[in-house]
Design a protein around this motif. Structure first.
Motif, PDB file in Angstrom:
ATOM      1  N   GLU A 197       0.837  -1.208   0.000  1.00  0.00           N
ATOM      2  CA  GLU A 197       0.000   0.000   0.000  1.00  0.00           C
ATOM      3  C   GLU A 197       0.873   1.260   0.000  1.00  0.00           C
ATOM      4  O   GLU A 197       0.609   2.221  -0.729  1.00  0.00           O
ATOM      5  CB  GLU A 197      -0.909  -0.048   1.248  1.00  0.00           C
ATOM      6  N   MET A 198       1.945   1.248   0.820  1.00  0.00           N
ATOM      7  CA  MET A 198       2.836   2.417   0.891  1.00  0.00           C
ATOM      8  C   MET A 198       3.551   2.612  -0.435  1.00  0.00           C
ATOM      9  O   MET A 198       3.666   3.742  -0.932  1.00  0.00           O
ATOM     10  CB  MET A 198       3.857   2.240   2.031  1.00  0.00           C
ATOM     11  N   ILE A 199       4.022   1.502  -1.020  1.00  0.00           N
ATOM     12  CA  ILE A 199       4.743   1.602  -2.297  1.00  0.00           C
ATOM     13  C   ILE A 199       3.779   2.087  -3.388  1.00  0.00           C
ATOM     14  O   ILE A 199       4.118   2.938  -4.219  1.00  0.00           O
ATOM     15  CB  ILE A 199       5.397   0.248  -2.661  1.00  0.00           C
ATOM     16  N   ARG A 200       2.518   1.583  -3.349  1.00  0.00           N
ATOM     17  CA  ARG A 200       1.513   1.989  -4.342  1.00  0.00           C
ATOM     18  C   ARG A 200       1.233   3.493  -4.253  1.00  0.00           C
ATOM     19  O   ARG A 200       0.997   4.151  -5.260  1.00  0.00           O
ATOM     20  CB  ARG A 200       0.224   1.197  -4.093  1.00  0.00           C
ATOM     21  N   LYS A 201       1.296   4.030  -3.034  1.00  0.00           N
ATOM     22  CA  LYS A 201       1.025   5.460  -2.850  1.00  0.00           C
ATOM     23  C   LYS A 201       2.234   6.337  -3.153  1.00  0.00           C
ATOM     24  O   LYS A 201       2.160   7.554  -3.021  1.00  0.00           O
ATOM     25  CB  LYS A 201       0.558   5.718  -1.427  1.00  0.00           C
ATOM     26  N   GLY A 202       3.354   5.728  -3.505  1.00  0.00           N
ATOM     27  CA  GLY A 202       4.502   6.508  -3.932  1.00  0.00           C
ATOM     28  C   GLY A 202       5.626   6.648  -2.926  1.00  0.00           C
ATOM     29  O   GLY A 202       6.628   7.300  -3.202  1.00  0.00           O
ATOM     30  N   TYR A 203       5.472   6.070  -1.731  1.00  0.00           N
ATOM     31  CA  TYR A 203       6.581   6.102  -0.783  1.00  0.00           C
ATOM     32  C   TYR A 203       7.676   5.188  -1.327  1.00  0.00           C
ATOM     33  O   TYR A 203       7.372   4.150  -1.938  1.00  0.00           O
ATOM     34  CB  TYR A 203       6.133   5.597   0.601  1.00  0.00           C
ATOM     35  N   SER A 204       8.945   5.569  -1.094  1.00  0.00           N
ATOM     36  CA  SER A 204      10.037   4.757  -1.649  1.00  0.00           C
ATOM     37  C   SER A 204      10.041   3.385  -0.978  1.00  0.00           C
ATOM     38  O   SER A 204       9.627   3.231   0.166  1.00  0.00           O
ATOM     39  CB  SER A 204      11.376   5.454  -1.411  1.00  0.00           C
ATOM     40  N   LYS A 205      10.509   2.396  -1.758  1.00  0.00           N
ATOM     41  CA  LYS A 205      10.555   1.024  -1.235  1.00  0.00           C
ATOM     42  C   LYS A 205      11.425   0.982   0.010  1.00  0.00           C
ATOM     43  O   LYS A 205      11.085   0.354   1.007  1.00  0.00           O
ATOM     44  CB  LYS A 205      11.157   0.081  -2.284  1.00  0.00           C
ATOM     45  N   ARG A 206      12.575   1.674  -0.074  1.00  0.00           N
ATOM     46  CA  ARG A 206      13.551   1.643   1.019  1.00  0.00           C
ATOM     47  C   ARG A 206      12.912   2.157   2.319  1.00  0.00           C
ATOM     48  O   ARG A 206      13.050   1.560   3.374  1.00  0.00           O
ATOM     49  CB  ARG A 206      14.777   2.485   0.643  1.00  0.00           C
ATOM     50  N   PHE A 207      12.176   3.290   2.223  1.00  0.00           N
ATOM     51  CA  PHE A 207      11.548   3.876   3.404  1.00  0.00           C
ATOM     52  C   PHE A 207      10.438   2.955   3.934  1.00  0.00           C
ATOM     53  O   PHE A 207      10.350   2.705   5.149  1.00  0.00           O
ATOM     54  CB  PHE A 207      10.967   5.256   3.042  1.00  0.00           C
TER      55      PHE A 207
END
Lengths: 413, 134
Positions: free
Chosen positions: A121-131
């Motif tokens: 969900e976080m990655i889908r919303k544009g947060y970096s994978k690393r974070f």
């Protein structure tokens, strides 16, 4: 002494930790001419305690809730409460981990249960994978700090400290750390170039799902409230957690009976592996006690004229290095029989030291090469372990500052 | 139940503890067969195929030796308990060997699991992958 030295190569070649510990003990028994039946007797008596029952019960509750899909509803519910502002989703991740931590007691289980739902969900919303992976790996560590916690139960058993007292003492530092992680996650999250999109899960959230999320969020209130109000013991709290999780899995989530038994089988396998390490460590503990290692170590440390503060910082450094190579429970089980007399000699409060130790282990669980949370998150997100570790670095810094502050606090008491 | 309806089952904690002991050792035997015990696999990860094969053979051999020792130790413990007519302590009084025999059974199962995996590796060149542990 030769048998003790054998432990390290046995661990390094990859013998299961439980076998390596017990085998070291066996070697000592053979060399010392102690009857072979002592090996089985020691393994058996280490588990012959009613407190042990809490471990499989908490693992059963966590496994069932993670596998039946309850954590997705929990995340959706927390999202509804927190909102959909920029930087809100990382806060949702930390809060979801906090709630789940107050149910299960294992950092890997918390990271896995929440990570499966929120990392995509976080990655889908544009947060970096690393974070995203770094945040969940770190917040998952709250699983062992916020009560109920399996390492605290083992620590209590080894040091003969009340588990209830340990849970009481851990509550404030646990929630304080969760608060600090929320602030850090919000600040970092807001700085990232993320587009705010409507949360599909939230929009599609049916009343039934919201109610199910509430059911799960209510469980920590029952468990922690019951323990702190003195209504039930940790063993009874674990039983209530397990019964509640079974009811949710079968009634609210309508899990089929074959799936239910599959989940129970997986939970049994997990708890067997953990308890077997506990049994192996008790044989190892027998050896170090018989060899008077704690006594010699205490004499050596006393001769160094270390202050309490220097000793605490030294031990924290040793724990972090040990945590890079060994798994959390093994470290507690191997080190505490040696350290306990030294702590008493320095007049260090054993309960507060337990909190320091668990916080150390939280850092250890996100540092390579053995950091369990790194592997769990890497395996569920398909992000390389190195990336997960790099993602945890800002939070490792935060945890280290928090640890130093706690060391000063314990050292001055 | 104890607090709300003043009802408790006598000796239930003792019975549950014995069940946990049985399930732990039998579950650990299953984990041995599935090769899913917690271990340090750093050396295995950085080693080449030949050295990795040697390491796995060494680990499984050590596991077999330990299992055989545990089996023998369990048999000795049970025979001592039977000879001394030892009973469990607490509200539930049963012969102690009823509970302790799981040591011998699990030792035997550990041995079967380790040896089977060793034979599979050496003869058939196949290894058992560790299963998922939360």
């Amino acid at each position: 002494m030769i048998s003790l030295v054998a432990l390290i190569p046995l661990l390094i070649v990859g013998l299961p930790v439980a076998f390596a510990l017990a085998m070291t003990g066996w070697l000592y028994l053979a060399i010392s001419g102690v009857p072979l039946s002592t090996l089985s007797s020691q393994l058996f008596s280490s588990l012959n305690s009613s407190t042990i029952v809490t471990i499989p019960l908490f693992i059963l509750a966590a496994d069932l809730l993670a596998r039946c899909g309850a954590t997705r509803d929990l995340a959706s519910l927390v999202t509804r409460v927190v909102g959909n502002d920029r930087g809100a989703l990382p806060v949702v991740a930390v809060l979801s981990c906090t709630v789940f931590a107050a149910i299960c007691g294992s950092s890997a289980a918390t990271a896995a249960a929440i990570g499966v739902v929120l990392i995509p969900e976080m990655i889908r919303k544009g947060y970096s994978k690393r974070f995203s992976v770094g945040l969940i790996a770190t917040a998952g560590g709250l699983g062992i700090l916020i009560p109920p916690s399996i390492p605290f139960i083992l620590y209590g058993m080894i040091t003969e400290t009340s588990v209830g007292q340990l849970f009481n003492a851990a509550l404030l530092p646990g929630f304080l750390l969760a608060g600090l992680l929320c602030i850090a996650a919000y600040i970092i999250g807001r700085r990232l170039p993320v587009e705010v999109v409507a949360n599909a899960d939230m929009e599609e959230l049916e009343p039934g799902n919201a109610m199910r999320g509430l059911f799960l969020a209510f469980l920590p209130v029952i468990v922690l409230g019951g323990i702190y109000l003195g209504l039930f013991t940790p063993v009874e709290a674990a039983t209530i957690s397990a019964v509640y999780a079974i009811a949710l899995t079968l009634v609210a989530y309508r899990t089929s009976i074959p799936d239910f038994f599959k989940f129970v089988g997986a939970a049994t396998a997990t708890s067997s592996v953990i308890l077997m390490i506990l049994a192996g460590a008790s044989v190892f503990g027998y050896v170090i006690t018989a060899e008077r290692i704690p006594h010699f170590l205490f004499e050596w440390i006393s001769s160094q004229d270390l202050t309490k503060m220097v000793f605490l910082f030294g031990i924290a450094a040793v724990f972090i290095v040990a945590g890079m190579m060994l798994e959390v429970l093994s470290i507690i089980l191997i080190s505490m029989p040696i350290l306990l007399p030294i702590l008493l000699g320095y007049e260090i409060n054993v309960v507060y030291f337990g909190i320091l130790l668990i916080l150390n282990m939280e850092i250890a669980s996100i540092t390579p090469p053995i950091g369990l949370n790194l592997f769990v998150i890497s395996s569920i997100s398909k992000v390389p372990v190195k990336e997960v570790f790099l993602g945890t670095l800002p939070f490792v810094l935060l945890l280290s500052i928090y640890l130093i502050a706690l060391i000063f606090w314990v050292g001055m008491m | 139940m104890r607090n709300t309806i003043s009802f408790s089952i006598v000796g239930i904690d003792q019975i549950v503890t014995y069940l946990v002991i049985w399930s732990t050792f039998l579950g650990a035997a299953h984990a041995t067969i599935e090769n899913s015990h917690i271990r340090m696999d750093l050396l295995d990860q950085v080693s080449g195929p030949k050295f990795g094969f040697f390491l796995n053979v060494l680990v499984l051999s050590l596991g077999s030796v330990f299992s055989a020792g545990l089996f023998l130790s369990g048999i000795l413990l049970v025979s001592e308990s039977i000879t001394l007519k030892e009973m469990t302590i607490g509200l539930v009084r049963i012969p102690l060997w009823y509970v302790q025999i799981v040591m011998a059974i699990s030792g035997f199962l550990f041995f079967v699991g380790s040896t089977r995996n060793l034979i599979n590796l050496v003869v058939y060149k196949t290894s058992v992958k560790g299963s998922e542990i939360l």
